[in-house]
Structures are given as C-alpha cells and as structure tokens.
Scaffold this motif. Structure first.
Motif, mmCIF file in Angstrom:
data_model
loop_
_atom_site.group_PDB
_atom_site.id
_atom_site.type_symbol
_atom_site.label_atom_id
_atom_site.label_comp_id
_atom_site.label_asym_id
_atom_site.label_seq_id
_atom_site.Cartn_x
_atom_site.Cartn_y
_atom_site.Cartn_z
ATOM 1 N N ARG A 154 0.812 -1.213 0.000
ATOM 2 C CA ARG A 154 0.000 0.000 0.000
ATOM 3 C C ARG A 154 0.850 1.271 0.000
ATOM 4 O O ARG A 154 0.365 2.339 -0.394
ATOM 5 C CB ARG A 154 -0.946 -0.014 1.208
ATOM 6 C CG ARG A 154 -2.073 -1.018 1.049
ATOM 7 C CD ARG A 154 -3.070 -0.965 2.175
ATOM 8 N NE ARG A 154 -4.291 -1.684 1.822
ATOM 9 C CZ ARG A 154 -5.399 -1.685 2.538
ATOM 10 N NH1 ARG A 154 -5.441 -0.998 3.685
ATOM 11 N NH2 ARG A 154 -6.455 -2.349 2.139
ATOM 12 N N LEU A 155 2.106 1.147 0.424
ATOM 13 C CA LEU A 155 3.013 2.300 0.333
ATOM 14 C C LEU A 155 3.606 2.439 -1.063
ATOM 15 O O LEU A 155 4.169 3.490 -1.393
ATOM 16 C CB LEU A 155 4.135 2.171 1.364
ATOM 17 C CG LEU A 155 3.730 2.301 2.837
ATOM 18 C CD1 LEU A 155 4.948 2.146 3.740
ATOM 19 C CD2 LEU A 155 3.029 3.627 3.108
ATOM 20 N N GLY A 156 3.501 1.371 -1.890
ATOM 21 C CA GLY A 156 3.951 1.480 -3.275
ATOM 22 C C GLY A 156 4.918 0.425 -3.751
ATOM 23 O O GLY A 156 5.356 0.463 -4.899
ATOM 24 N N SER A 157 5.281 -0.538 -2.907
ATOM 25 C CA SER A 157 6.185 -1.611 -3.322
ATOM 26 C C SER A 157 5.418 -2.692 -4.076
ATOM 27 O O SER A 157 4.223 -2.913 -3.843
ATOM 28 C CB SER A 157 6.873 -2.250 -2.101
ATOM 29 O OG SER A 157 7.627 -1.317 -1.379
ATOM 30 N N THR A 158 6.113 -3.380 -4.972
ATOM 31 C CA THR A 158 5.567 -4.570 -5.617
ATOM 32 C C THR A 158 5.912 -5.757 -4.722
ATOM 33 O O THR A 158 7.085 -6.040 -4.490
ATOM 34 C CB THR A 158 6.173 -4.778 -7.011
ATOM 35 O OG1 THR A 158 5.866 -3.638 -7.825
ATOM 36 C CG2 THR A 158 5.631 -6.028 -7.670
ATOM 37 N N VAL A 159 4.894 -6.450 -4.219
ATOM 38 C CA VAL A 159 5.100 -7.431 -3.152
ATOM 39 C C VAL A 159 4.691 -8.829 -3.605
ATOM 40 O O VAL A 159 3.651 -9.016 -4.241
ATOM 41 C CB VAL A 159 4.306 -7.039 -1.890
ATOM 42 C CG1 VAL A 159 4.448 -8.100 -0.804
ATOM 43 C CG2 VAL A 159 4.780 -5.680 -1.369
ATOM 44 N N THR A 160 5.523 -9.807 -3.245
ATOM 45 C CA THR A 160 5.219 -11.218 -3.432
ATOM 46 C C THR A 160 5.356 -11.919 -2.096
ATOM 47 O O THR A 160 6.371 -11.781 -1.414
ATOM 48 C CB THR A 160 6.179 -11.869 -4.452
ATOM 49 O OG1 THR A 160 6.042 -11.220 -5.720
ATOM 50 C CG2 THR A 160 5.877 -13.362 -4.608
ATOM 51 N N VAL A 161 4.327 -12.675 -1.706
ATOM 52 C CA VAL A 161 4.336 -13.432 -0.453
ATOM 53 C C VAL A 161 4.618 -14.890 -0.768
ATOM 54 O O VAL A 161 3.939 -15.502 -1.599
ATOM 55 C CB VAL A 161 2.987 -13.311 0.286
ATOM 56 C CG1 VAL A 161 2.988 -14.171 1.553
ATOM 57 C CG2 VAL A 161 2.701 -11.856 0.634
ATOM 58 N N LEU A 162 5.613 -15.450 -0.084
ATOM 59 C CA LEU A 162 5.971 -16.859 -0.233
ATOM 60 C C LEU A 162 5.636 -17.547 1.085
ATOM 61 O O LEU A 162 6.353 -17.399 2.077
ATOM 62 C CB LEU A 162 7.455 -17.019 -0.561
ATOM 63 C CG LEU A 162 7.955 -16.251 -1.796
ATOM 64 C CD1 LEU A 162 9.472 -16.365 -1.901
ATOM 65 C CD2 LEU A 162 7.292 -16.775 -3.058
ATOM 66 N N ALA A 163 4.536 -18.297 1.107
ATOM 67 C CA ALA A 163 4.049 -18.926 2.331
ATOM 68 C C ALA A 163 4.212 -20.434 2.247
ATOM 69 O O ALA A 163 3.853 -21.052 1.242
ATOM 70 C CB ALA A 163 2.586 -18.579 2.556
ATOM 71 N N ARG A 164 4.723 -21.013 3.328
ATOM 72 C CA ARG A 164 4.981 -22.456 3.347
ATOM 73 C C ARG A 164 3.690 -23.269 3.272
ATOM 74 O O ARG A 164 3.661 -24.334 2.667
ATOM 75 C CB ARG A 164 5.763 -22.833 4.602
ATOM 76 C CG ARG A 164 6.278 -24.259 4.601
ATOM 77 C CD ARG A 164 7.138 -24.552 5.823
ATOM 78 N NE ARG A 164 7.680 -25.895 5.772
ATOM 79 C CZ ARG A 164 8.807 -26.236 5.174
ATOM 80 N NH1 ARG A 164 9.526 -25.302 4.558
ATOM 81 N NH2 ARG A 164 9.229 -27.477 5.177
ATOM 82 N N SER A 165 2.622 -22.781 3.905
ATOM 83 C CA SER A 165 1.332 -23.461 3.808
ATOM 84 C C SER A 165 0.316 -22.451 3.289
ATOM 85 O O SER A 165 0.616 -21.709 2.365
ATOM 86 C CB SER A 165 0.935 -24.053 5.162
ATOM 87 O OG SER A 165 0.868 -23.051 6.159
#
Length: 474
Positions: free
Chosen positions: A197-208
């Motif tokens: 929301r501040l402007g970064s391009t974000v990817t979440v890598l979740a184990r489950s």
C-alpha cells in the motif's frame, strides 16, 4: 552487592507489569535493560507497525474509488517523513508509558547486560554496562522478561544476501521497489500489505496457506484481497535457497512449489517466519533454570521456573506472543511469587488479531479444533453482505463465523474477517467467557449499523434465513 526484593530482567510490557505490581506490594525493585527501555511492543512491534499500517491504509483509502462522488488520488510516499513521524510517536509513548513511570513508581533502572551467577540456591545477577563496568545485584526473587526476537529458518544463502526482519523493516528510509515476504503468519501478512500500500511490488511466499492458525476461510479472503491489491501470493512454497544476482543486485529466492523449482526476484527480502525467546547469555543453566528446545524458559502454570526463586513472563516463556499476555503474566507472577496467590492464566478465550485490512480476528476454537476436542460442531459462516455496517462501508469482503456445540448450543469459537474485526473478537470473547449459547446471542440487544451486529446476525443464521431479514430487523 546491592540487594532488592525483586530484580526484573527486561523492560517490556511484562517487565513493567511485574515491577508496578511489586511496588504496589511494597517491594524494592530493580530493573535491568541492555537495550532501549520499553521492549518490543512500543519500540519495534505493535506501536510502530500499527502506526505505519494506519498510514498505509490512509493512502490506500485516498485512492479507493468505492464511494461515488469522492475524488481519489495517491501521491508517492515520502518514506523518511513517514518514518520520522513514526519515531516521534514511539519516543512519545516510550517516554510517557515507560521511562517516566520508572521515576513515578520509584524503582531502580540499570542499563546493562544481566547474567545469572552464584548457585541455584543463592542466585545473583552480574550487570555489565556499555563501558564494561560490572555491578553485582542480589534479590529475593527474579523475573526473566527478556521477550523474543525475529527468527529466520536455515535456508541456504540466507545469511549472505542480507534480509529485512519485522524490526529492521520499521527503520527503512527508502521504499523497496519490490519485496519478497517469506512467511504466511500475522507479521508476514501485515508487512506485505503495508509495503504494497506504500507502493512496493510485493510477493508473499508462504509455506502453507495464509493465516494457517485460523479458519481456512480467513486465509481465502485475505488472499483474494491481496490479489485485488496487486500482491502476488504463492502458497505451499518451500524456500530451498536464496542468492543475490550480481548483475542486477536483486535477491533471487528459489522455492519448491508442487514439486517444481521456481525463482522469485525482488530488490528486498523480508523474513517473517516467527520469533524465538531471547535467553542467550543469561546464564540460566548455572542457576538451575530449564530451557526448552526453542530457547524458551520452561515455566509451570503459575509461571515459576525450575528454580523456585526465578520466575519468567511474556514471550520468553513460549506462551502466546501478545503484549496483553505479557502484561497479565507480570502481575500473576508477582502475586504468585510474593503472596502465594496460586493464580493461573486460562488462554481458552484469548482473542487474537491480525491487523490486515480487512482484519482477521478470532477467539476460542476453530471448527477443526472443536472437532478434535470431541465436540460435535454446528457452524455458520455469515458473509459480510448480510451485515448492514459492511454495506454502508461499501466493503463486504469478509465474514463472521460462529462455532457452536451442536448438542448444547454453547458458542465455543468465533472468527471474523472485517473492518475493525478486533472489536468483534473482544465482544466474542465476553460472549464465550459468559458461556452464552447461540440462542442467547441471537436475542441480545445490539446497536444497528455497528460491525459487532454481525455476531448477532451470525447467531440468528442458525435458525433464520438472514437473507430475508429487513435490514433493521432484530
């Protein structure tokens, strides 16, 4: 040698609760802190993170076109100014709620690193300050309240690439253009949405799955919300290695998903895979205090350790890592230690909140936990489209779920994903603590156009088709 009734190691919420309660009992207290007074919550945890989340939410709402007739715009973030404002808030709260209280209550505060010395029968503390000077401290009783710190899993190359934690991310002066977030728990989710929301391009890598400790519906809603906000979510991802691309400077994370290896790139990596108790260097072994596999101080249900003169409170015990738990621990431990009160905390109805937007909040058992406990469950999931407050807000992303005992109607758990869901969890906590049934909650008074009304409507849905209710019907 300086002698006290109580020596407290640490200066966070649990430590202050213990010191304040001991002063109230007429005890002479000393507190030892090796870093900044206030502990995790006010300095690097709850206060700064929620302040930044609120700022990010304000930017997001400013660009949200859901309300007709309201212009939308969202300028780039001045991160140094935002961080400066956050620091001002933290410093103000640290001063008013921590540092000033030391003088007001009148206990001694020593700056330095504490290490237990002596014997199990006669423990004492050796406090070494920044200049190497050593002071010996002896007390009748001791409370260990050293908290926890971010933990990173053993991933090949992780120590070499340089990564952010929930602590260091709160001090950035330049917004990451792209960010990989390793983890799927509450810290990972909050930080992912904050920076997106501040402007970064974000990817979440979740184990489950996301929010794996909560009802599966919660993770599904948040994953959909993240998709709408441009956050990429990869679930079932096991990180096998990480490196930095020398040509671009990017972090390259290699993960295994469904048996296939994939690479994900970003300028920054944030590791949010949990926290571990801080006990290194305390010398607990020398005074007969048992420590668990994750470094936690092993305590009984009264918060006593294996040494009858040493107690432990808060995150360092491995108990639920909430500041309100630490605060409760502090007073309980002091009561038990000095008065033999034999107080025991019950976490059965402990509320838990993840401050994403919408928030995830829950209390009591999930559907699965109730079934494992041998309860024949009767559950209802109420989509927010049936909650008038959500319609007025023009945000129906989420639900209210009630888990009840099918044989008695007793409510044993509740989960909400909604705006201000934390307030619903507090209300549900009171309902569970009072031992109320679905029928009782369905017939309670509840103010119209409040989100908490969702709990009542969810209870009504056990016996009524709520889609056919008038919006103002009770």
């Amino acid at each position: 040698m300086t002698r006290y009734d109580l020596a407290v190691i640490g200066s966070g919420g649990g430590a202050f609760a213990a010191a304040i309660h001991a002063i109230g009992l007429g005890k002479q207290v000393v507190m030892v802190e090796q870093g900044t007074v206030g502990g995790t919550c006010v300095n690097t945890g709850c206060v700064p993170s929620k302040a930044l989340l609120a700022a990010a939410d304000a930017r997001h709402v400013a660009a949200d076109p859901r309300f007709p007739g309201i212009g939308t715009s969202s300028d780039p973030v001045d991160l140094p100014a935002l961080m400066a404002g956050k620091r001002d808030l933290v410093e103000s709260m640290r001063s008013e709620k921590y540092v000033d209280l030391v003088t007001e209550y009148g206990w001694d505060l020593l700056a330095g690193t504490a290490t237990f010395t002596g014997t199990p029968e006669q423990p004492s503390l050796e406090v070494t300050d920044a200049d190497g000077r050593v002071q010996q401290v002896e007390a009748e009783l001791y409370v260990v309240a050293t908290g926890s710190a971010p933990w990173a899993p053993p991933v090949d190359g992780l120590d070499q690439v340089g990564y952010l934690t929930s602590t260091s991310a709160m001090e950035l002066e330049e917004l990451p253009s792209s960010l990989l977030v390793l983890g799927g728990g509450y810290v990972a989710l909050e930080q992912a949405q904050l920076f997106a929301r501040l402007g970064s391009t974000v990817t979440v890598l979740a184990r489950s799955r996301l929010a794996s400790a909560e009802e599966p519906e919660a993770g599904e809603v948040i994953e959909a919300v993240f998709a709408d906000e441009g956050i990429t979510v990869v679930t079932g991802a096991s990180m096998s290695a990480v490196r930095r691309d020398e040509s671009t400077g990017e972090v390259v994370a290699t993960v295994v998903v469904d048996g296939a290896r994939r690479d994900y790139r970003a300028t920054h990596l944030l590791v949010a895979t949990g926290r571990r108790p801080v006990t290194d260097g305390l010398g607990l072994d020398s005074v007969g205090v048992k420590v668990g596999d994750r470094g936690e101080v092993v305590v009984d249900d009264r918060l006593g350790t294996s040494n009858p003169r040493i107690w432990a409170v808060g995150d360092v015990t491995g108990h639920p890592q909430f500041v309100y738990v630490a605060g409760a621990h502090g007073s309980v431990a002091v009561d038990n230690a000095f008065t033999g009160a034999d107080r025991v905390l019950d976490y059965t109805h402990l509320p838990r909140v993840t401050f994403t937007s919408p928030s995830i909040a829950a209390v009591g058992m999930t559907d699965e936990q109730a079934s494992r406990a041998g309860i024949r469950c009767d559950c209802r999931v109420l989509p927010l489209q049936y909650v008038p407050r959500a319609l007025v807000n023009r945000d129906t992303r989420g639900f209210v779920k009630i888990v009840a005992d099918a044989d008695t109607g007793l409510i044993v758990g509740a989960t909400a994903v909604a705006q201000a869901a934390g307030e619903l969890a507090a209300a549900a906590g009171y309902i569970l603590n009072a031992g109320m049934t679905v029928e009782q909650v369905a017939n309670l008074w509840c103010p119209y156009l409040t989100m908490t009304e969702g709990i009542k409507i969810a209870a009504q849905s056990f016996t009524t088709d709520v889609s056919k209710l008038s919006c103002c019907a009770s």
